[in-house]
Design a protein around this motif. Sequence first.
Motif, PDB file in Angstrom:
ATOM      1  N   ILE A 218       0.810  -1.220   0.096  1.00  0.00           N
ATOM      2  CA  ILE A 218      -0.066  -0.107  -0.167  1.00  0.00           C
ATOM      3  C   ILE A 218       0.941   1.131  -0.107  1.00  0.00           C
ATOM      4  O   ILE A 218       1.715   1.434   0.606  1.00  0.00           O
ATOM      5  N   GLU A 219       0.354   2.127  -0.690  1.00  0.00           N
ATOM      6  CA  GLU A 219       1.303   3.502  -1.051  1.00  0.00           C
ATOM      7  C   GLU A 219       0.333   4.445  -0.876  1.00  0.00           C
ATOM      8  O   GLU A 219      -0.422   4.534  -1.620  1.00  0.00           O
ATOM      9  N   ILE A 220       0.846   5.654   0.045  1.00  0.00           N
ATOM     10  CA  ILE A 220      -0.421   6.735   0.118  1.00  0.00           C
ATOM     11  C   ILE A 220       0.636   7.986   0.208  1.00  0.00           C
ATOM     12  O   ILE A 220       1.776   8.031   0.664  1.00  0.00           O
ATOM     13  N   HIS A 221       0.049   9.059  -0.842  1.00  0.00           N
ATOM     14  CA  HIS A 221       0.573  10.063  -0.781  1.00  0.00           C
ATOM     15  C   HIS A 221      -0.273  11.294  -0.305  1.00  0.00           C
ATOM     16  O   HIS A 221      -1.479  11.244  -0.855  1.00  0.00           O
TER      17      HIS A 221
ATOM     18  N   LEU B  65       1.878   9.048  10.378  1.00  0.00           N
ATOM     19  CA  LEU B  65       2.551   8.085   9.890  1.00  0.00           C
ATOM     20  C   LEU B  65       2.474   6.746  10.667  1.00  0.00           C
ATOM     21  O   LEU B  65       2.584   5.644  10.054  1.00  0.00           O
ATOM     22  N   MET B  66       2.693   6.986  11.904  1.00  0.00           N
ATOM     23  CA  MET B  66       2.836   5.746  12.898  1.00  0.00           C
ATOM     24  C   MET B  66       1.180   5.163  12.790  1.00  0.00           C
ATOM     25  O   MET B  66       1.476   3.941  12.548  1.00  0.00           O
ATOM     26  N   GLU B  67       0.318   5.762  13.191  1.00  0.00           N
ATOM     27  CA  GLU B  67      -1.094   5.116  13.382  1.00  0.00           C
ATOM     28  C   GLU B  67      -1.557   4.660  12.227  1.00  0.00           C
ATOM     29  O   GLU B  67      -1.914   3.665  11.855  1.00  0.00           O
ATOM     30  N   VAL B  68      -1.479   5.321  10.881  1.00  0.00           N
ATOM     31  CA  VAL B  68      -2.148   5.098   9.545  1.00  0.00           C
ATOM     32  C   VAL B  68      -1.343   3.884   9.228  1.00  0.00           C
ATOM     33  O   VAL B  68      -2.187   2.901   9.030  1.00  0.00           O
TER      34      VAL B  68
ATOM     35  N   GLN C 140       4.972  22.136   5.406  1.00  0.00           N
ATOM     36  CA  GLN C 140       5.813  23.381   5.395  1.00  0.00           C
ATOM     37  C   GLN C 140       7.189  23.055   4.956  1.00  0.00           C
ATOM     38  O   GLN C 140       8.104  23.345   5.503  1.00  0.00           O
ATOM     39  N   GLY C 141       7.197  22.589   3.480  1.00  0.00           N
ATOM     40  CA  GLY C 141       8.474  22.724   2.916  1.00  0.00           C
ATOM     41  C   GLY C 141       9.394  21.387   3.216  1.00  0.00           C
ATOM     42  O   GLY C 141      10.290  21.282   2.664  1.00  0.00           O
ATOM     43  N   LYS C 142       8.869  20.697   3.936  1.00  0.00           N
ATOM     44  CA  LYS C 142       9.719  19.422   4.191  1.00  0.00           C
ATOM     45  C   LYS C 142       8.783  17.985   3.688  1.00  0.00           C
ATOM     46  O   LYS C 142       7.384  18.146   4.001  1.00  0.00           O
ATOM     47  N   THR C 143       9.371  16.890   3.418  1.00  0.00           N
ATOM     48  CA  THR C 143       8.492  15.742   3.285  1.00  0.00           C
ATOM     49  C   THR C 143       8.911  14.733   4.286  1.00  0.00           C
ATOM     50  O   THR C 143      10.375  14.288   4.362  1.00  0.00           O
ATOM     51  N   TYR C 144       7.942  14.393   4.949  1.00  0.00           N
ATOM     52  CA  TYR C 144       8.097  13.095   6.026  1.00  0.00           C
ATOM     53  C   TYR C 144       7.702  11.909   5.083  1.00  0.00           C
ATOM     54  O   TYR C 144       6.585  11.792   4.649  1.00  0.00           O
ATOM     55  N   SER C 145       8.465  10.662   5.285  1.00  0.00           N
ATOM     56  CA  SER C 145       8.172   9.612   4.691  1.00  0.00           C
ATOM     57  C   SER C 145       8.752   8.441   5.444  1.00  0.00           C
ATOM     58  O   SER C 145       9.445   8.365   6.274  1.00  0.00           O
TER      59      SER C 145
ATOM     60  N   GLN D  14      10.345   7.544  19.246  1.00  0.00           N
ATOM     61  CA  GLN D  14      11.008   6.446  18.937  1.00  0.00           C
ATOM     62  C   GLN D  14      10.843   5.958  17.586  1.00  0.00           C
ATOM     63  O   GLN D  14      11.636   5.397  16.776  1.00  0.00           O
ATOM     64  N   PHE D  15       9.715   5.808  17.285  1.00  0.00           N
ATOM     65  CA  PHE D  15       8.988   5.357  16.008  1.00  0.00           C
ATOM     66  C   PHE D  15       9.581   6.358  14.773  1.00  0.00           C
ATOM     67  O   PHE D  15      10.300   5.677  13.926  1.00  0.00           O
ATOM     68  N   ALA D  16       9.578   7.601  14.968  1.00  0.00           N
ATOM     69  CA  ALA D  16      10.212   8.618  13.895  1.00  0.00           C
ATOM     70  C   ALA D  16      11.532   8.265  13.992  1.00  0.00           C
ATOM     71  O   ALA D  16      12.193   8.529  12.574  1.00  0.00           O
ATOM     72  N   LYS D  17      12.509   8.179  14.998  1.00  0.00           N
ATOM     73  CA  LYS D  17      13.760   8.035  15.234  1.00  0.00           C
ATOM     74  C   LYS D  17      14.309   6.711  14.143  1.00  0.00           C
ATOM     75  O   LYS D  17      15.080   6.700  13.403  1.00  0.00           O
ATOM     76  N   ARG D  18      13.510   5.655  14.494  1.00  0.00           N
ATOM     77  CA  ARG D  18      13.935   4.520  13.593  1.00  0.00           C
ATOM     78  C   ARG D  18      13.493   4.540  12.150  1.00  0.00           C
ATOM     79  O   ARG D  18      14.068   3.751  11.302  1.00  0.00           O
ATOM     80  N   PHE D  19      12.287   5.128  11.755  1.00  0.00           N
ATOM     81  CA  PHE D  19      11.585   4.736  10.628  1.00  0.00           C
ATOM     82  C   PHE D  19      11.342   6.025   9.540  1.00  0.00           C
ATOM     83  O   PHE D  19      11.265   6.140   8.536  1.00  0.00           O
ATOM     84  N   VAL D  20      11.117   7.138  10.528  1.00  0.00           N
ATOM     85  CA  VAL D  20      10.616   8.571   9.390  1.00  0.00           C
ATOM     86  C   VAL D  20      11.965   9.242   9.036  1.00  0.00           C
ATOM     87  O   VAL D  20      12.996   9.291   9.512  1.00  0.00           O
ATOM     88  N   LYS D  21      11.814   9.494   7.585  1.00  0.00           N
ATOM     89  CA  LYS D  21      12.769  10.169   7.139  1.00  0.00           C
ATOM     90  C   LYS D  21      12.281  11.527   6.586  1.00  0.00           C
ATOM     91  O   LYS D  21      11.196  11.852   6.176  1.00  0.00           O
ATOM     92  N   VAL D  22      13.221  12.537   6.905  1.00  0.00           N
ATOM     93  CA  VAL D  22      12.836  13.877   6.534  1.00  0.00           C
ATOM     94  C   VAL D  22      13.486  14.389   5.466  1.00  0.00           C
ATOM     95  O   VAL D  22      14.712  14.549   5.521  1.00  0.00           O
TER      96      VAL D  22
END
Length: 255
Positions: free
Chosen positions: A137-140, A176-179, A200-205, A246-254
């Motif tokens: 599943i890919e969401i934008h 990002l975590m809950e979805v 706001q000018g950044k992309t979180y993925s 913790q989730f963001a540190k491990r998985f989220v890229k900015v």
Amino acid sequence: MNKPIYTRWWFWVLIVIITLGIIQVVNTGKQTTQTALPSASPTPAGSQESSPEATITPSTTSASAVSAENSVAPSESPASASPGVTTPAATVQPSAEPSQTISADQVPLPKQEVLAYTRQLKGSPFIRDVGIGTDNIEIHFFNSFAEYKKANPSEKLTSSDYTNEFGSVDAVNAILMEVSTRLFHHFPGTASIDITLPYQGKTYSVSLTKGSVEKFYHTDLDSIKSEQQWRDQISSTFFTKDYRDQFAKRFVKVT
């Protein structure tokens, strides 16, 4: 004076006749013996050669017949009985509102049901598109509120609604975590999820696999069969600021 008998001509003729008769008798006896022996020999030999063929051929045929029957019967029985009973049980377990009736391990993800479910998730009004593959599943999300409004001019959501939804980094991480977690839970055959959320000018993925998410929660998402279990094992325990960080540190890229 009488001559000796052996000087008589007829004596030698008689000897020759007798000799020829003896030779004839001897030759006839040999031929009879030779004829009898071959006729006796092929019969046992023939019976020995044909007997194994008669024994082996039926044995092989019957063995194949039994094997074929045995191979068909077991394969039909489990397919018609066991999976028919166990598969639905495995698909009902994700939540109290299951969206699939057949395991997604056996069929592609149900696109319409995935789309319907994503419309219930956090931040869903601002999802631009959803791509659904066999097990991915890919969401934008929209790049901005202006882009959202251009695509949905009749919608009544305001820029304040947009800001409230994505008003902080923690709010973005929460989405990002809950979805992703809810999708993995609700559709058990989902192998990977990719989400892109510009703000706001950044992309979180995030690019997540089901195994990596389950490792983070130290649980098997497919074992959660009710909303109560979901709350006890996931939402009330992990959907907090500390675990989001913790989730963001491990998985989220900015970027």
